[in-house]
Motif scaffolding. Structure first.
Motif, PDB file in Angstrom:
ATOM      1  N   ASP A 153     -11.372  -5.281  -6.990  1.00 18.35           N
ATOM      2  CA  ASP A 153     -10.018  -5.548  -6.492  1.00 18.35           C
ATOM      3  C   ASP A 153      -9.985  -5.377  -4.991  1.00 18.35           C
ATOM      4  O   ASP A 153     -10.747  -4.627  -4.394  1.00 18.35           O
ATOM      5  CB  ASP A 153      -9.013  -4.571  -7.121  1.00 18.35           C
ATOM      6  CG  ASP A 153      -8.822  -4.865  -8.599  1.00 18.35           C
ATOM      7  OD1 ASP A 153      -8.762  -6.049  -8.951  1.00 18.35           O
ATOM      8  OD2 ASP A 153      -8.737  -3.895  -9.379  1.00 18.35           O
ATOM      9  N   SER A 154      -9.047  -6.032  -4.339  1.00 14.01           N
ATOM     10  CA  SER A 154      -8.883  -5.902  -2.885  1.00 14.01           C
ATOM     11  C   SER A 154      -7.444  -5.566  -2.581  1.00 14.01           C
ATOM     12  O   SER A 154      -6.541  -5.968  -3.300  1.00 14.01           O
ATOM     13  CB  SER A 154      -9.282  -7.202  -2.171  1.00 14.01           C
ATOM     14  OG  SER A 154      -8.471  -8.257  -2.612  1.00 14.01           O
ATOM     15  N   ASP A 155      -7.238  -4.798  -1.514  1.00 14.03           N
ATOM     16  CA  ASP A 155      -5.891  -4.463  -1.087  1.00 14.03           C
ATOM     17  C   ASP A 155      -5.192  -5.714  -0.594  1.00 14.03           C
ATOM     18  O   ASP A 155      -5.821  -6.630  -0.058  1.00 14.03           O
ATOM     19  CB  ASP A 155      -5.926  -3.440   0.063  1.00 14.03           C
ATOM     20  CG  ASP A 155      -6.342  -2.068  -0.448  1.00 14.03           C
ATOM     21  OD1 ASP A 155      -6.370  -1.889  -1.672  1.00 14.03           O
ATOM     22  OD2 ASP A 155      -6.642  -1.207   0.401  1.00 14.03           O
ATOM     23  N   GLU A 156      -3.840  -5.713  -0.763  1.00 13.43           N
ATOM     24  CA  GLU A 156      -3.059  -6.864  -0.304  1.00 13.43           C
ATOM     25  C   GLU A 156      -2.133  -6.429   0.794  1.00 13.43           C
ATOM     26  O   GLU A 156      -1.674  -5.307   0.783  1.00 13.43           O
ATOM     27  CB  GLU A 156      -2.231  -7.432  -1.464  1.00 13.43           C
ATOM     28  CG  GLU A 156      -3.150  -7.982  -2.575  1.00 13.43           C
ATOM     29  CD  GLU A 156      -2.368  -8.637  -3.684  1.00 13.43           C
ATOM     30  OE1 GLU A 156      -1.123  -8.644  -3.623  1.00 13.43           O
ATOM     31  OE2 GLU A 156      -2.987  -9.159  -4.608  1.00 13.43           O
ATOM     32  N   ARG A 167       0.822  -1.206   0.000  1.00 10.96           N
ATOM     33  CA  ARG A 167       0.000   0.000   0.000  1.00 10.96           C
ATOM     34  C   ARG A 167       0.858   1.260   0.000  1.00 10.96           C
ATOM     35  O   ARG A 167       1.952   1.268   0.557  1.00 10.96           O
ATOM     36  CB  ARG A 167      -0.912   0.013   1.240  1.00 10.96           C
ATOM     37  CG  ARG A 167      -1.886  -1.132   1.291  1.00 10.96           C
ATOM     38  CD  ARG A 167      -2.774  -1.060   2.527  1.00 10.96           C
ATOM     39  NE  ARG A 167      -1.986  -1.085   3.765  1.00 10.96           N
ATOM     40  CZ  ARG A 167      -1.513  -2.195   4.322  1.00 10.96           C
ATOM     41  NH1 ARG A 167      -1.705  -3.360   3.745  1.00 10.96           N
ATOM     42  NH2 ARG A 167      -0.836  -2.135   5.443  1.00 10.96           N
ATOM     43  N   LEU A 168       0.321   2.309  -0.596  1.00  7.46           N
ATOM     44  CA  LEU A 168       0.981   3.614  -0.576  1.00  7.46           C
ATOM     45  C   LEU A 168       0.471   4.377   0.651  1.00  7.46           C
ATOM     46  O   LEU A 168      -0.435   5.197   0.581  1.00  7.46           O
ATOM     47  CB  LEU A 168       0.701   4.380  -1.873  1.00  7.46           C
ATOM     48  CG  LEU A 168       1.411   3.810  -3.107  1.00  7.46           C
ATOM     49  CD1 LEU A 168       0.882   4.460  -4.377  1.00  7.46           C
ATOM     50  CD2 LEU A 168       2.924   4.006  -3.000  1.00  7.46           C
ATOM     51  N   THR A 169       1.080   4.072   1.785  1.00  4.82           N
ATOM     52  CA  THR A 169       0.750   4.757   3.026  1.00  4.82           C
ATOM     53  C   THR A 169       1.512   6.074   3.107  1.00  4.82           C
ATOM     54  O   THR A 169       2.345   6.384   2.251  1.00  4.82           O
ATOM     55  CB  THR A 169       1.131   3.885   4.224  1.00  4.82           C
ATOM     56  OG1 THR A 169       2.562   3.678   4.190  1.00  4.82           O
ATOM     57  CG2 THR A 169       0.434   2.537   4.179  1.00  4.82           C
ATOM     58  N   ALA A 187      -2.396   3.395  -8.368  1.00  2.00           N
ATOM     59  CA  ALA A 187      -2.502   2.247  -7.471  1.00  2.00           C
ATOM     60  C   ALA A 187      -3.440   1.201  -8.062  1.00  2.00           C
ATOM     61  O   ALA A 187      -4.051   1.417  -9.106  1.00  2.00           O
ATOM     62  CB  ALA A 187      -2.985   2.702  -6.096  1.00  2.00           C
ATOM     63  N   ARG A 188      -3.512   0.044  -7.390  1.00  2.00           N
ATOM     64  CA  ARG A 188      -4.291  -1.108  -7.862  1.00  2.00           C
ATOM     65  C   ARG A 188      -3.894  -1.480  -9.298  1.00  2.00           C
ATOM     66  O   ARG A 188      -4.748  -1.808 -10.130  1.00  2.00           O
ATOM     67  CB  ARG A 188      -5.789  -0.829  -7.771  1.00  2.00           C
ATOM     68  CG  ARG A 188      -6.289  -0.596  -6.350  1.00  2.00           C
ATOM     69  CD  ARG A 188      -7.787  -0.353  -6.341  1.00  2.00           C
ATOM     70  NE  ARG A 188      -8.273  -0.073  -5.012  1.00  2.00           N
ATOM     71  CZ  ARG A 188      -8.764  -0.980  -4.173  1.00  2.00           C
ATOM     72  NH1 ARG A 188      -8.783  -2.257  -4.534  1.00  2.00           N
ATOM     73  NH2 ARG A 188      -9.204  -0.641  -2.983  1.00  2.00           N
ATOM     74  N   ALA A 189      -2.594  -1.405  -9.572  1.00  2.00           N
ATOM     75  CA  ALA A 189      -2.085  -1.650 -10.920  1.00  2.00           C
ATOM     76  C   ALA A 189      -1.819  -3.132 -11.118  1.00  2.00           C
ATOM     77  O   ALA A 189      -0.839  -3.673 -10.604  1.00  2.00           O
ATOM     78  CB  ALA A 189      -0.819  -0.836 -11.147  1.00  2.00           C
ATOM     79  N   LEU A 192       4.482   7.470  -8.429  1.00  2.00           N
ATOM     80  CA  LEU A 192       4.277   6.331  -7.542  1.00  2.00           C
ATOM     81  C   LEU A 192       3.387   5.311  -8.226  1.00  2.00           C
ATOM     82  O   LEU A 192       2.351   5.667  -8.802  1.00  2.00           O
ATOM     83  CB  LEU A 192       3.615   6.771  -6.231  1.00  2.00           C
ATOM     84  CG  LEU A 192       4.252   7.945  -5.486  1.00  2.00           C
ATOM     85  CD1 LEU A 192       3.351   8.367  -4.326  1.00  2.00           C
ATOM     86  CD2 LEU A 192       5.629   7.566  -4.981  1.00  2.00           C
ATOM     87  N   LEU A 193       3.767   4.036  -8.133  1.00  3.34           N
ATOM     88  CA  LEU A 193       3.010   2.961  -8.761  1.00  3.34           C
ATOM     89  C   LEU A 193       2.909   1.802  -7.788  1.00  3.34           C
ATOM     90  O   LEU A 193       3.924   1.309  -7.290  1.00  3.34           O
ATOM     91  CB  LEU A 193       3.708   2.517 -10.047  1.00  3.34           C
ATOM     92  CG  LEU A 193       3.085   1.369 -10.843  1.00  3.34           C
ATOM     93  CD1 LEU A 193       1.703   1.756 -11.360  1.00  3.34           C
ATOM     94  CD2 LEU A 193       3.990   0.977 -12.002  1.00  3.34           C
ATOM     95  N   SER A 194       1.686   1.364  -7.505  1.00  2.00           N
ATOM     96  CA  SER A 194       1.484   0.277  -6.552  1.00  2.00           C
ATOM     97  C   SER A 194       0.495  -0.732  -7.106  1.00  2.00           C
ATOM     98  O   SER A 194      -0.477  -0.353  -7.763  1.00  2.00           O
ATOM     99  CB  SER A 194       0.949   0.820  -5.226  1.00  2.00           C
ATOM    100  OG  SER A 194       0.514  -0.236  -4.385  1.00  2.00           O
ATOM    101  N   ARG A 195       0.730  -1.997  -6.821  1.00  2.00           N
ATOM    102  CA  ARG A 195      -0.237  -3.023  -7.212  1.00  2.00           C
ATOM    103  C   ARG A 195      -1.334  -3.158  -6.156  1.00  2.00           C
ATOM    104  O   ARG A 195      -2.325  -3.858  -6.346  1.00  2.00           O
ATOM    105  CB  ARG A 195       0.446  -4.372  -7.432  1.00  2.00           C
ATOM    106  CG  ARG A 195       0.979  -5.039  -6.200  1.00  2.00           C
ATOM    107  CD  ARG A 195       1.575  -6.381  -6.567  1.00  2.00           C
ATOM    108  NE  ARG A 195       0.558  -7.218  -7.187  1.00  2.00           N
ATOM    109  CZ  ARG A 195       0.290  -8.474  -6.791  1.00  2.00           C
ATOM    110  NH1 ARG A 195       0.989  -9.004  -5.812  1.00  2.00           N
ATOM    111  NH2 ARG A 195      -0.633  -9.179  -7.372  1.00  2.00           N
ATOM    112  N   SER A 196      -1.158  -2.471  -5.017  1.00  2.35           N
ATOM    113  CA  SER A 196      -2.161  -2.481  -3.965  1.00  2.35           C
ATOM    114  C   SER A 196      -2.856  -1.108  -3.942  1.00  2.35           C
ATOM    115  O   SER A 196      -2.909  -0.422  -4.949  1.00  2.35           O
ATOM    116  CB  SER A 196      -1.489  -2.801  -2.622  1.00  2.35           C
ATOM    117  OG  SER A 196      -2.456  -2.957  -1.612  1.00  2.35           O
TER     118      SER A 196
END
Length: 288
Positions: free
Chosen positions: A285-288, A212-214, A252-254, A229-233
Motif C-alpha cells: 500500500d502507499s500513502d495518499e 494521513r494521521l499527522t 491506518a491504511r484501512a 482513529l481510523l484512516s485509509r492512509s
C-alpha cells in the motif's frame, strides 16, 4: 443548524464543484468537474486570525471548529455570531470578549506540513496534558461495517477528486457527520464545530479520515474527546507518538478488509479475521 437560538449564523454554503473542458490523451474533449477552492479569512472581533483555503461545504462550522481547536473560543456561550460572506471571502466572528492572551497565542503558531497547510498554535501540546480520553473497546467486525458505510460518502471526491473527507462515526457503523474539504485539517475543524453546535458527545465515537494521521490530526481528534482513529492512509511518527501517549486506538491504511493497528492494540478484538492472502498476490500500500 444550531441548537442555540441566540447565535447568528449564516448558511453560506458555496458551490462545491464547477465544470471545465479537458482534453484526453487521445485528443478528445470532454467535460470534467473540478473541486472548488476558495480563501476564507477569519476575523475574530475584527482581528484578522488566519486565511483558510476551503471547499466551502459548511464554512460556519469550519470557522467555529478552527477557533475552538486553536483555543480561541473556550465556551459556546461566548459566541454571538459567525457571518460568512463569500463576496469578500471573509468570516466575521463576534464573541462577548476577546481572549486576553490572543496576541501571545497568535505569536506561537507553527505552520504544519501537508494538504491544507494546517496551523498548530504552540499551546496546543500543553493542553493535551489535561486530556483524559475514554479507552473503550471495539471489534474488528465493527471496523469492517463502518468502512462499508463510509463507501456511501465522498461525493465530491467521486465527482471531482482533489479533496479529503473526514467523518464522525459510531461503533454500530453509523456515519453521524461527514465533511469533505480541500485540506483534511479544514474537514476535521468543520466536524468539531458541528459536534459543538449540536451538543453531540464524542466520548464513544470514531474519527475517520481519508488523509494521513499527522500530529495535528491526532491532536484535533483528541481535543474532541475521541480515542479511536481510523484512516485509509498512513500515519506519521509524531502522530503515533501522541496517540500512544493519550492511549488512543490508531488504525491506518484501512482499505477493504485490510488495516494496520499502530497503537492501542489491546482495545481491538479480532473477531472477523479475513483469509490469509498468498504472498504472490500481496501488494504494497502507499500513502495518499
Amino acid at each position: 443548524m444550531s441548537r442555540h437560538p441566540h447565535l447568528i449564523l449564516t448558511q453560506a454554503r458555496a458551490p462545491l464543484t464547477r465544470a471545465t473542458q479537458v482534453m484526453t490523451e487521445q485528443g478528445e474533449w470532454r467535460e470534467q468537474l473540478l473541486a472548488c477552492e476558495r480563501p476564507l479569512t477569519i476575523y475574530l472581533n475584527k482581528r484578522e486570525i488566519v486565511t483558510l483555503m476551503t471547499l466551502g461545504e459548511d464554512p460556519e462550522s469550519l470557522v467555529l471548529g478552527y477557533l475552538r481547536n486553536q483555543g480561541l473560543i473556550e465556551q459556546l456561550n461566548d459566541l454571538l455570531a459567525i457571518q460568512v460572506d463569500w463576496e469578500v471571502e471573509a468570516a466575521a466572528v463576534i464573541t462577548t470578549h476577546t481572549p486576553d492572551d490572543l496576541e501571545e497565542t497568535l505569536s506561537k503558531r507553527t505552520v504544519t506540513t501537508g494538504c491544507g497547510q494546517g496551523t498548530v498554535f504552540g499551546n496546543q501540546m500543553e493542553r493535551l496534558k489535561n486530556l483524559a480520553l475514554n479507552p473503550w473497546p471495539i471489534k474488528q467486525s465493527q471496523i469492517y461495517a463502518l468502512l462499508e458505510a463510509l463507501n456511501q460518502h465522498n461525493e465530491t471526491y467521486r465527482n471531482a477528486g482533489a479533496v479529503h473527507g473526514c467523518a464522525i462515526c459510531t461503533a454500530e457503523g453509523h456515519v453521524l457527520s461527514f465533511c469533505e474539504d480541500i485540506g483534511r485539517h479544514n474537514a476535521v475543524d468543520t466536524l468539531a464545530g458541528r459536534l459543538w453546535l449540536e451538543g453531540i458527545s464524542s466520548q464513544d465515537k470514531i474519527f475517520y479520515t481519508t488523509g494521513r494521521l499527522t500530529s495535528e490530526m491526532v491532536i484535533k481528534a483528541a481535543q474532541m474527546g475521541i480515542s479511536v482513529l481510523l484512516s485509509r492512509s498512513g500515519a506519521t511518527e509524531m502522530g503515533l507518538s501522541i496517540a500512544e501517549s493519550l492511549g488512543m486506538l490508531m488504525l491506518a491504511r484501512a482499505k477493504g478488509r485490510h488495516f494496520l493497528v499502530f497503537s492501542g492494540q489491546t482495545r481491538l478484538t479480532l473477531d472477523a479475521r479475513p483469509p490469509v492472502m498468498p504472498k504472490s498476490v500481496k501488494r504494497r500500500d502507499s500513502d495518499e
